[in-house]
Motif scaffolding. Structure first.
Motif, mmCIF file in Angstrom:
data_model
loop_
_atom_site.group_PDB
_atom_site.id
_atom_site.type_symbol
_atom_site.label_atom_id
_atom_site.label_comp_id
_atom_site.label_asym_id
_atom_site.label_seq_id
_atom_site.Cartn_x
_atom_site.Cartn_y
_atom_site.Cartn_z
ATOM 1 N N VAL A 199 97.803 -16.082 27.158
ATOM 2 C CA VAL A 199 97.185 -15.204 26.152
ATOM 3 C C VAL A 199 96.658 -13.965 26.863
ATOM 4 C CG1 VAL A 199 95.490 -15.045 24.299
ATOM 5 C CG2 VAL A 199 96.535 -17.247 24.823
ATOM 6 N N THR A 200 97.001 -12.796 26.329
ATOM 7 C CA THR A 200 96.638 -11.523 26.954
ATOM 8 C C THR A 200 95.809 -10.688 25.987
ATOM 9 O OG1 THR A 200 98.748 -11.591 28.146
ATOM 10 C CG2 THR A 200 97.553 -9.505 28.173
ATOM 11 N N SER A 201 94.723 -10.114 26.497
ATOM 12 C CA SER A 201 93.870 -9.252 25.668
ATOM 13 C C SER A 201 94.460 -7.847 25.596
ATOM 14 C CB SER A 201 92.466 -9.175 26.267
ATOM 15 O OG SER A 201 92.487 -8.414 27.468
ATOM 16 N N ALA A 202 93.914 -7.030 24.702
ATOM 17 C CA ALA A 202 94.369 -5.649 24.565
ATOM 18 C C ALA A 202 94.130 -4.870 25.860
ATOM 19 C CB ALA A 202 93.649 -4.971 23.398
ATOM 20 N N SER A 203 93.134 -5.296 26.641
ATOM 21 C CA SER A 203 92.822 -4.604 27.892
ATOM 22 C C SER A 203 93.674 -5.092 29.065
ATOM 23 C CB SER A 203 91.334 -4.780 28.229
ATOM 24 O OG SER A 203 91.012 -6.160 28.356
ATOM 25 N N GLY A 204 94.529 -6.101 28.813
ATOM 26 C CA GLY A 204 95.449 -6.564 29.842
ATOM 27 C C GLY A 204 95.005 -7.787 30.622
ATOM 28 N N VAL A 205 93.833 -8.347 30.300
ATOM 29 C CA VAL A 205 93.382 -9.580 30.956
ATOM 30 C C VAL A 205 94.168 -10.749 30.384
ATOM 31 C CG1 VAL A 205 91.407 -11.111 31.332
ATOM 32 C CG2 VAL A 205 91.074 -8.631 31.289
ATOM 33 N N LEU A 206 94.619 -11.674 31.225
ATOM 34 C CA LEU A 206 95.406 -12.791 30.695
ATOM 35 C C LEU A 206 94.964 -14.114 31.291
ATOM 36 C CD1 LEU A 206 97.822 -13.844 32.876
ATOM 37 C CD2 LEU A 206 98.677 -11.568 32.367
ATOM 38 N N PHE A 207 95.146 -15.169 30.493
ATOM 39 C CA PHE A 207 94.853 -16.537 30.926
ATOM 40 C C PHE A 207 96.017 -17.428 30.530
ATOM 41 C CE2 PHE A 207 90.638 -14.682 30.638
ATOM 42 C CZ PHE A 207 90.037 -15.147 31.799
ATOM 43 N N LYS A 208 96.416 -18.297 31.469
ATOM 44 C CA LYS A 208 97.500 -19.239 31.199
ATOM 45 C C LYS A 208 96.909 -20.638 31.132
ATOM 46 C CE LYS A 208 101.969 -20.861 32.912
ATOM 47 N NZ LYS A 208 102.925 -20.858 34.029
ATOM 48 N N GLU A 209 96.710 -21.130 29.924
ATOM 49 C CA GLU A 209 96.224 -22.481 29.668
ATOM 50 C C GLU A 209 96.687 -22.861 28.265
ATOM 51 O OE1 GLU A 209 92.352 -23.970 31.195
ATOM 52 O OE2 GLU A 209 91.910 -21.842 31.535
ATOM 53 N N ASN A 210 96.196 -23.973 27.752
ATOM 54 C CA ASN A 210 96.604 -24.402 26.417
ATOM 55 C C ASN A 210 95.905 -23.599 25.329
ATOM 56 O OD1 ASN A 210 98.204 -26.301 27.562
ATOM 57 N ND2 ASN A 210 97.334 -28.050 26.504
ATOM 58 N N ILE A 211 96.597 -23.444 24.191
ATOM 59 C CA ILE A 211 95.951 -22.985 22.966
ATOM 60 C C ILE A 211 96.004 -24.147 21.972
ATOM 61 C CG2 ILE A 211 96.589 -20.567 23.350
ATOM 62 C CD1 ILE A 211 98.669 -20.865 21.101
ATOM 63 N N LEU A 212 95.028 -24.185 21.078
ATOM 64 C CA LEU A 212 94.928 -25.273 20.106
ATOM 65 C C LEU A 212 94.820 -24.672 18.711
ATOM 66 C CD1 LEU A 212 94.392 -28.338 19.433
ATOM 67 C CD2 LEU A 212 91.953 -27.785 19.650
ATOM 68 N N PHE A 213 95.687 -25.096 17.804
ATOM 69 C CA PHE A 213 95.604 -24.673 16.406
ATOM 70 C C PHE A 213 94.568 -25.539 15.702
ATOM 71 C CE2 PHE A 213 99.822 -23.519 17.881
ATOM 72 C CZ PHE A 213 99.959 -22.221 17.411
ATOM 73 N N THR A 214 93.670 -24.914 14.953
ATOM 74 C CA THR A 214 92.631 -25.649 14.232
ATOM 75 C C THR A 214 92.675 -25.273 12.754
ATOM 76 O OG1 THR A 214 90.843 -24.009 14.332
ATOM 77 C CG2 THR A 214 91.173 -25.394 16.292
ATOM 78 N N HIS A 215 91.894 -25.982 11.934
ATOM 79 C CA HIS A 215 91.900 -25.659 10.500
ATOM 80 C C HIS A 215 91.154 -24.356 10.220
ATOM 81 C CE1 HIS A 215 88.175 -27.926 11.058
ATOM 82 N NE2 HIS A 215 87.712 -27.347 9.973
ATOM 83 N N ARG A 216 90.479 -23.797 11.255
ATOM 84 C CA ARG A 216 89.793 -22.511 11.077
ATOM 85 C C ARG A 216 90.481 -21.361 11.789
ATOM 86 N NH1 ARG A 216 85.211 -25.989 11.333
ATOM 87 N NH2 ARG A 216 85.167 -25.821 13.591
ATOM 88 N N GLY A 217 91.392 -21.704 12.725
ATOM 89 C CA GLY A 217 92.050 -20.629 13.466
ATOM 90 C C GLY A 217 92.643 -21.109 14.771
ATOM 91 N N LEU A 218 92.240 -20.472 15.867
ATOM 92 C CA LEU A 218 92.793 -20.777 17.183
ATOM 93 C C LEU A 218 91.677 -21.117 18.165
ATOM 94 C CD1 LEU A 218 95.437 -17.906 17.593
ATOM 95 C CD2 LEU A 218 95.921 -20.333 17.230
ATOM 96 N N SER A 219 91.915 -22.155 18.963
ATOM 97 C CA SER A 219 90.956 -22.546 19.982
ATOM 98 C C SER A 219 91.745 -22.956 21.228
ATOM 99 C CB SER A 219 90.059 -23.691 19.474
ATOM 100 O OG SER A 219 89.024 -23.957 20.382
ATOM 101 N N GLY A 220 91.145 -23.811 22.057
ATOM 102 C CA GLY A 220 91.791 -24.223 23.301
ATOM 103 C C GLY A 220 91.339 -23.332 24.447
#
Length: 398
Positions: free
Chosen positions: A216-237
């Motif tokens: 996942v990469t931010s608009a400023s270019g910072v990125l993290f490589k780990e899991n993302i989790l879909f939730t009933h409210r949005g995105l987590s992980g």
């Protein structure tokens, strides 16, 4: 009550550790906390197992408007120092991922250790203590607690941030800082899940509970490589929590759902070898089938056999799955945030002693300051390091 050398406001990670070290230096120490239990946030952390530090912790893992501030304390009391203390108490622990150290049994082990460290004749901990006023005197400070006044030479603010208000978090520390002339860097929820706008949220709700490895990469270019989790409210992980520290309202985040694969090459090869296989079933070998179906419903993946895919469509698919653009609606806020971004401006605090540059004898440690660590034990390490820097520099009576 005996003459108090130091009052510490807050019986969390930083407050308890500071108290134990101050006590060992012979300072009469009183810890005040408004809660019913020691270390409430410690007990909740890491799914109840307390991610108490990170083997790779250094200053690059922290956000602050004064990025050099945390270097000195982190260098003087390191993760290895705290790991040594944990070892002394024979607390079993393990590395989960990326240097994150967790208790094998329970976060209670860390709280018990801190309590044992505070079990000294000159350290007193008082819970259910509501501090309503603090006044400066010629000799130090007078703290009004539960209607009574207690005098102290030195005052340490370890009140934490605003995250998890259900555990007793309040803005008291910020108000106190402002009372003594400090600036507050605007605060917001950090290490926090994203909420999504309605059309995308409704489409993704079918994926609630599904986890995917991603970058996942931010608009400023910072990125993290780990899991993302879909939730009933949005995105987590983990990757989402990490990037939330760098996200600003209105911005998009870019999600690479296949960080270890070139989708264009993969589809070109599959098209040659299995021309009659459906695109959906082919992609379902790489990603959860439900996710592929949702992206089809959103019109981002065509419903066709591989042989019908054009070069342009392969390029478009490559872009969708390697560079999926998601615009969060916001975050879940302090209720679920792990920490608070912002806080007491560290330009107005000594990086060596944690003492206020505005009011002598006043100190700040832990999360109340504008120092925020990444997910993975970094915020606990800041609690230990800042508490140690403070405790070792608390002056004895002249």
């Amino acid at each position: 009550m005996r003459n108090i050398d130091v009052i510490i406001l807050g019986a969390g990670a930083a407050g308890l550790f500071c108290a134990s070290l101050a006590g060992k230096r012979g300072l009469n120490t009183l810890v005040l906390d408004n809660g019913k239990k020691l270390g409430r946030k410690i007990l909740m952390s890491g799914g109840g197992r307390c991610n108490f530090t990170n083997m790779y912790a250094d200053h690059n893992n922290y956000l602050s408007t004064n990025p050099h501030f945390c270097k000195s304390a982190l260098a003087r009391y390191t993760q290895w120092d705290f790991i040594e203390l944990v070892g002394k108490y024979q607390i079993p622990y393990h590395e989960k991922t990326l240097g994150q150290l967790f208790c094998d049994n329970s976060a209670q082990d860390i709280v018990d250790m801190l309590k044992s460290e505070c079990d000294q004749p000159n350290v007193t901990i008082k819970l259910r203590s509501e501090v309503t006023q603090v006044d400066k005197t010629d000799d130090g400070y007078v703290v009004t607690v539960n209607g009574d006044q207690v005098s102290t030479r030195l005052l340490v603010v370890a009140t934490g941030g605003l995250s998890m208000p259900g555990l007793g978090a309040t803005p008291f520390g910020y108000r106190l800082a402002e009372q003594f002339g400090h600036s507050i860097i605007p605060t917001r929820a950090a290490l926090v899940p994203f909420t999504l706008h309605k059309p995308l949220l409704e489409a993704l709700q079918a994926l609630s509970g599904v986890s995917v490895a991603a970058t996942v990469t931010s608009a400023s270019g910072v990125l993290f490589k780990e899991n993302i989790l879909f939730t009933h409210r949005g995105l987590s992980g983990p990757a989402i929590l990490q990037i939330s520290n760098y996200w600003q309202p209105g911005e998009y985040v870019s999600i690479n759902l296949l960080p270890d694969l070139s989708l264009g090459e993969f589809l070109t090869n599959e098209k040659q070898q299995r021309p009659n296989q459906s695109l959906k079933n082919t992609l379902a070998t790489l990603l959860p089938k439900r996710l592929i179906e949702v992206l089809q419903q959103l019109g981002q993946i065509p419903d066709c056999p591989l042989k019908q895919l054009t070069h342009a469509q392969i390029d478009a698919l490559d872009n969708v799955l390697h560079n999926w653009q998601v615009q969060p609606n916001g975050t879940e806020g302090y209720r679920t945030a792990e920490v608070t971004l912002g806080g007491v401006d560290t330009h107005e605090i000594s990086s060596k002693t944690m003492e206020s540059l505005k009011s002598s004898g006043l100190y700040f440690i832990g999360e109340v300051m504008d120092v925020t660590g990444w997910l993975g034990g970094y915020n606990f390490q800041w609690a230990w390091s800042s508490a140690s820097a403070c405790a070792e520099n608390l002056p004895h009576q002249a």
